[in-house]
Design an enzyme around this catalytic site. Structure first.
Site, mmCIF file in Angstrom:
data_model
loop_
_atom_site.group_PDB
_atom_site.id
_atom_site.type_symbol
_atom_site.label_atom_id
_atom_site.label_comp_id
_atom_site.label_asym_id
_atom_site.label_seq_id
_atom_site.Cartn_x
_atom_site.Cartn_y
_atom_site.Cartn_z
ATOM 1 N N HIS A 193 11.335 -9.434 2.074
ATOM 2 C CA HIS A 193 10.507 -10.181 1.017
ATOM 3 C C HIS A 193 11.283 -10.143 -0.334
ATOM 4 O O HIS A 193 10.596 -10.210 -1.370
ATOM 5 C CB HIS A 193 9.207 -9.889 1.055
ATOM 6 C CG HIS A 193 8.410 -10.047 2.283
ATOM 7 N ND1 HIS A 193 7.426 -9.562 2.729
ATOM 8 C CD2 HIS A 193 8.832 -10.846 3.403
ATOM 9 C CE1 HIS A 193 6.847 -9.958 3.874
ATOM 10 N NE2 HIS A 193 7.825 -10.746 4.270
ATOM 11 N N CYS A 247 21.084 -22.020 -11.815
ATOM 12 C CA CYS A 247 22.498 -21.912 -11.555
ATOM 13 C C CYS A 247 22.490 -20.537 -10.457
ATOM 14 O O CYS A 247 23.400 -20.423 -10.063
ATOM 15 C CB CYS A 247 23.157 -21.333 -12.928
ATOM 16 S SG CYS A 247 22.907 -20.047 -13.411
ATOM 17 N N CYS A 288 18.355 -16.866 -11.871
ATOM 18 C CA CYS A 288 18.051 -18.150 -12.340
ATOM 19 C C CYS A 288 17.615 -19.412 -11.452
ATOM 20 O O CYS A 288 18.378 -19.426 -10.409
ATOM 21 C CB CYS A 288 19.284 -18.557 -13.333
ATOM 22 S SG CYS A 288 19.169 -20.509 -13.766
ATOM 23 N N GLN A 340 9.126 -4.850 4.331
ATOM 24 C CA GLN A 340 8.349 -5.877 3.566
ATOM 25 C C GLN A 340 8.195 -5.575 2.294
ATOM 26 O O GLN A 340 7.580 -6.431 1.425
ATOM 27 C CB GLN A 340 7.027 -6.302 4.414
ATOM 28 C CG GLN A 340 7.068 -6.531 5.756
ATOM 29 C CD GLN A 340 5.873 -6.543 6.255
ATOM 30 O OE1 GLN A 340 5.043 -7.483 6.209
ATOM 31 N NE2 GLN A 340 5.627 -5.322 6.816
ATOM 32 N N ARG A 366 4.326 -5.561 -13.162
ATOM 33 C CA ARG A 366 4.748 -5.012 -11.803
ATOM 34 C C ARG A 366 5.925 -4.416 -11.664
ATOM 35 O O ARG A 366 6.154 -3.177 -11.299
ATOM 36 C CB ARG A 366 4.504 -5.848 -10.690
ATOM 37 C CG ARG A 366 3.192 -6.674 -10.579
ATOM 38 C CD ARG A 366 3.089 -7.262 -9.090
ATOM 39 N NE ARG A 366 3.444 -6.786 -7.962
ATOM 40 C CZ ARG A 366 3.759 -7.271 -6.865
ATOM 41 N NH1 ARG A 366 3.865 -8.570 -6.832
ATOM 42 N NH2 ARG A 366 4.381 -6.537 -5.769
ATOM 43 N N SER A 421 -0.250 -3.971 7.717
ATOM 44 C CA SER A 421 -1.318 -4.540 8.566
ATOM 45 C C SER A 421 -1.127 -5.392 9.771
ATOM 46 O O SER A 421 -1.770 -5.926 10.300
ATOM 47 C CB SER A 421 -2.296 -5.453 7.490
ATOM 48 O OG SER A 421 -1.689 -6.468 6.858
HETATM 49 P P1 OAD Z 1 -1.136 -4.894 3.697
HETATM 50 O O1 OAD Z 1 -1.668 -4.473 2.235
HETATM 51 O O2 OAD Z 1 -1.461 -6.054 4.364
HETATM 52 O O3 OAD Z 1 -1.439 -3.804 4.693
HETATM 53 C C1 OAD Z 1 -1.183 -2.268 4.234
HETATM 54 C C2 OAD Z 1 -1.349 -1.432 5.357
HETATM 55 O O4 OAD Z 1 -1.130 -0.138 4.904
HETATM 56 C C3 OAD Z 1 -2.812 -1.427 6.035
HETATM 57 O O5 OAD Z 1 -2.906 -1.592 7.455
HETATM 58 C C4 OAD Z 1 -3.468 -0.288 5.513
HETATM 59 O O6 OAD Z 1 -4.199 0.380 6.466
HETATM 60 C C5 OAD Z 1 -2.120 0.747 5.341
HETATM 61 N N1 OAD Z 1 -2.138 1.881 4.785
HETATM 62 C C6 OAD Z 1 -2.828 2.226 3.492
HETATM 63 N N2 OAD Z 1 -2.373 3.257 2.959
HETATM 64 C C7 OAD Z 1 -1.578 3.872 3.773
HETATM 65 C C8 OAD Z 1 -1.007 5.099 3.882
HETATM 66 N N3 OAD Z 1 -0.941 5.976 2.936
HETATM 67 N N4 OAD Z 1 -0.018 5.333 4.906
HETATM 68 C C9 OAD Z 1 -0.161 4.600 5.944
HETATM 69 N N5 OAD Z 1 -0.932 3.431 6.029
HETATM 70 C C10 OAD Z 1 -1.441 2.897 4.908
HETATM 71 O O7 OAD Z 1 0.466 -4.868 3.288
HETATM 72 P P2 OAD Z 1 1.772 -5.438 4.391
HETATM 73 O O8 OAD Z 1 1.372 -5.346 5.748
HETATM 74 O O9 OAD Z 1 2.972 -4.856 3.748
HETATM 75 O O10 OAD Z 1 4.355 -10.575 1.336
HETATM 76 O O11 OAD Z 1 1.677 -6.899 3.814
HETATM 77 C C11 OAD Z 1 2.642 -7.879 4.208
HETATM 78 C C12 OAD Z 1 3.108 -8.910 3.408
HETATM 79 O O12 OAD Z 1 1.678 -9.490 2.857
HETATM 80 C C13 OAD Z 1 3.565 -8.390 2.030
HETATM 81 O O13 OAD Z 1 5.013 -8.161 2.205
HETATM 82 C C14 OAD Z 1 3.364 -9.595 1.117
HETATM 83 C C15 OAD Z 1 1.823 -9.775 1.435
HETATM 84 O O14 OAD Z 1 1.567 -11.214 1.274
HETATM 85 C C16 OAD Z 1 4.904 -11.038 0.486
HETATM 86 O O15 OAD Z 1 4.508 -11.035 -0.715
HETATM 87 C C17 OAD Z 1 5.993 -12.452 0.971
#
Ligand code: OAD
Length: 254
Positions: free
Chosen positions: A119, A130, A127, A101, A70, A195
């Protein structure tokens, strides 16, 4: 034709304090997969197998290799016009905070400075013993070896992990407080490409609204909290944000 309201443009142009919350949809047009859209990361990989500390301790080499992969993808991506528009917005507004996020660092690469990473950041590693920061390249396992050894800390030999928040872990100290303070004091909040199902981040737009801010989301479809906000702008971050920031500049209060 812009899909946002005149009210949003006027509120932004008049605001002395603006907060922006971003999620994975913000980086989608840079080529980084979201989590929950079809084909997203949680569709193709089981988070419980990779993104938690138990999985890491059970199979550090596998988890390091997934994150190294990644990291490679993220290092080769670039901010898009929407990221650059948010960097411009930061320069227009007296008090600005970008709460993300995302772990890809694209906002900083685009020029935003007031960034709170809820996040973590995948390009950093540390590490587990430490806590010393490790070099970025330290998550890349030795590909030459038949039985690759996990990457270890140069100082103490402990396992090296990515500086991201895993399932079941607390958010970085101070990050939520900073984000909530910005939400509580801003006059306008934009929630972009999230989302809004993962808390505490999803509570931030609702908090801003409760404190009197004008809250708009920009998303390709309404999010889980759309009904609680002032406005949903349907469109891609990379298309809507440049138009919106240009409209704010044209109104000219800043
Ligand atoms: P999601 O994958 O849950 O949501 C992505 C959002 O972006 C959706 O609502 C889509 O409709 C929207 N979307 C997609 N393409 C787009 C574009 N070009 N322009 C505007 N919107 C678009 O991602 P997050 O809400 O970021 O946490 O998810 C939150 C957290 O869930 C992440 O940070 C991660 C995950 O578990 C950790 O890893 C701690």
């Amino acid at each position: 034709m812009p899909s946002f309201s005149d009210t949003l443009v006027e509120r932004l142009a008049a605001a002395s304090s603006v907060a922006v919350l971003t999620g994975a949809g913000m980086s989608a047009e840079s080529g980084i997969a979201t989590f929950r859209d079809p084909g997203g990361l949680w569709d193709r990989f089981k988070p419980e197998e990779l993104a938690n500390v138990r999985a890491f301790l059970d199979n550090p080499t596998l988890v390091q290799a997934w994150y190294a992969h990644r990291q490679e993808i993220i290092r080769s991506t670039e901010p898009h016009a929407g990221h650059r528009a948010l960097a411009k917005l930061e320069r227009l507004v007296p008090r600005f905070r970008l709460i993300t996020q995302n772990v890809d660092g694209l906002h900083q690469q685009a020029g935003n400075e007031a960034v709170t990473e809820l996040h973590g950041n995948i390009l950093r590693a540390y590490c587990v013993d430490c806590k010393a920061p490790a070099e970025e390249s330290h998550l890349t396992p030795d590909r030459e070896s038949d039985e690759p050894e996990p990457v270890r800390c140069a100082a103490c030999g402990g396992l090296v992990r990515p500086d991201v928040v895993w399932f079941g872990e607390a958010l970085p100290p101070g990050a939520v407080e900073k984000a909530e303070a910005a939400a509580a004091h801003c006059e306008v909040l934009l929630s972009v490409g999230t989302s809004a199902v993962v808390y505490p981040a999803a509570g931030i737009p609702v908090l801003a609204k409760a404190q009197g801010a004008y809250v708009a989301e920009i998303n390709i479809e309404p999010s889980a909290i759309a009904g609680e906000l002032d406005e949903t702008v349907i469109g891609k971050a990379g298309e809507v944000l440049p138009e919106l920031v240009e409209a704010v500049r044209n109104v000219g209060s800043h």
